[in-house]
Scaffold this motif. Structure first.
Motif, PDB file in Angstrom:
ATOM      1  N   UNK A 207      42.863  43.855  39.841  1.00 20.41           N
ATOM      2  CA  UNK A 207      42.508  44.117  38.440  1.00 20.41           C
ATOM      3  C   UNK A 207      41.917  42.867  37.798  1.00 20.41           C
ATOM      4  N   UNK A 208      42.470  41.712  38.103  1.00 16.78           N
ATOM      5  CA  UNK A 208      41.943  40.460  37.551  1.00 16.78           C
ATOM      6  C   UNK A 208      40.504  40.214  37.982  1.00 16.78           C
ATOM      7  N   UNK A 209      40.170  40.582  39.214  1.00 12.57           N
ATOM      8  CA  UNK A 209      38.792  40.387  39.675  1.00 12.57           C
ATOM      9  C   UNK A 209      37.818  41.202  38.830  1.00 12.57           C
ATOM     10  N   UNK A 210      38.235  42.376  38.424  1.00 11.34           N
ATOM     11  CA  UNK A 210      37.372  43.218  37.596  1.00 11.34           C
ATOM     12  C   UNK A 210      37.334  42.683  36.175  1.00 11.34           C
ATOM     13  N   UNK A 211      38.501  42.360  35.623  1.00 15.60           N
ATOM     14  CA  UNK A 211      38.574  41.859  34.242  1.00 15.60           C
ATOM     15  C   UNK A 211      37.822  40.538  34.106  1.00 15.60           C
ATOM     16  N   UNK A 212      37.836  39.728  35.146  1.00 10.32           N
ATOM     17  CA  UNK A 212      37.109  38.447  35.094  1.00 10.32           C
ATOM     18  C   UNK A 212      35.602  38.627  34.929  1.00 10.32           C
ATOM     19  N   UNK A 213      35.095  39.828  35.173  1.00 11.89           N
ATOM     20  CA  UNK A 213      33.664  40.090  34.984  1.00 11.89           C
ATOM     21  C   UNK A 213      33.306  40.212  33.504  1.00 11.89           C
TER      22      UNK A 213
END
Length: 121
Positions: free
Chosen positions: A112-118
């Motif tokens: 989820x963090x990888x997506x939110x970091x976008x």
């Protein structure tokens, strides 16, 4: 010919409920892996350890669910003789389950963090 299972589509409300339920179970089980506690102590510890970000009125549902699954059990009254409270402690199976839950939780949060970091605010 074997059938390919259909991918599961999660409705946001259901996913939120499942995540909340599983995270609360994980937190309760984490505390009970450390030592036996009664419901009041678990609530107090969760409140203190999260700087009041998590406050629960009652924990009967998670405690009942974890007990039904044999991840926790009721234990003898502590030496101080406080017979008015029921104490719980994690079982060996509960400790193994907690390890799996924490691994799954960390993998989910990382994804989820990888997506939110976008996102750029």
């Amino acid at each position: 010919m074997p059938r390919t299972p259909k991918p599961r589509i999660w409705k946001p409300g259901i996913l939120k409920q499942l995540l909340q339920r599983d995270v609360v179970d994980m937190l309760v089980l984490t505390l009970l892996c450390r030592r036996a506690m009664c419901g009041y102590e678990i609530r107090r510890q969760l409140t203190e350890l999260t700087d009041q970000a998590l406050i629960f009125d009652k924990l009967s549902s998670p405690l009942n669910r974890l007990q039904r699954q044999a991840f926790i059990r009721q234990t003898e009254v502590p030496p101080d003789g406080d017979a008015a409270r029921v104490y719980f402690i994690a079982t060996d199976e509960g400790k193994k389950h907690l390890q799996e839950m924490v691994e799954d939780y960390r993998a989910f949060i990382s994804a989820a963090d990888r997506v939110v970091d976008l996102t750029r605010f």
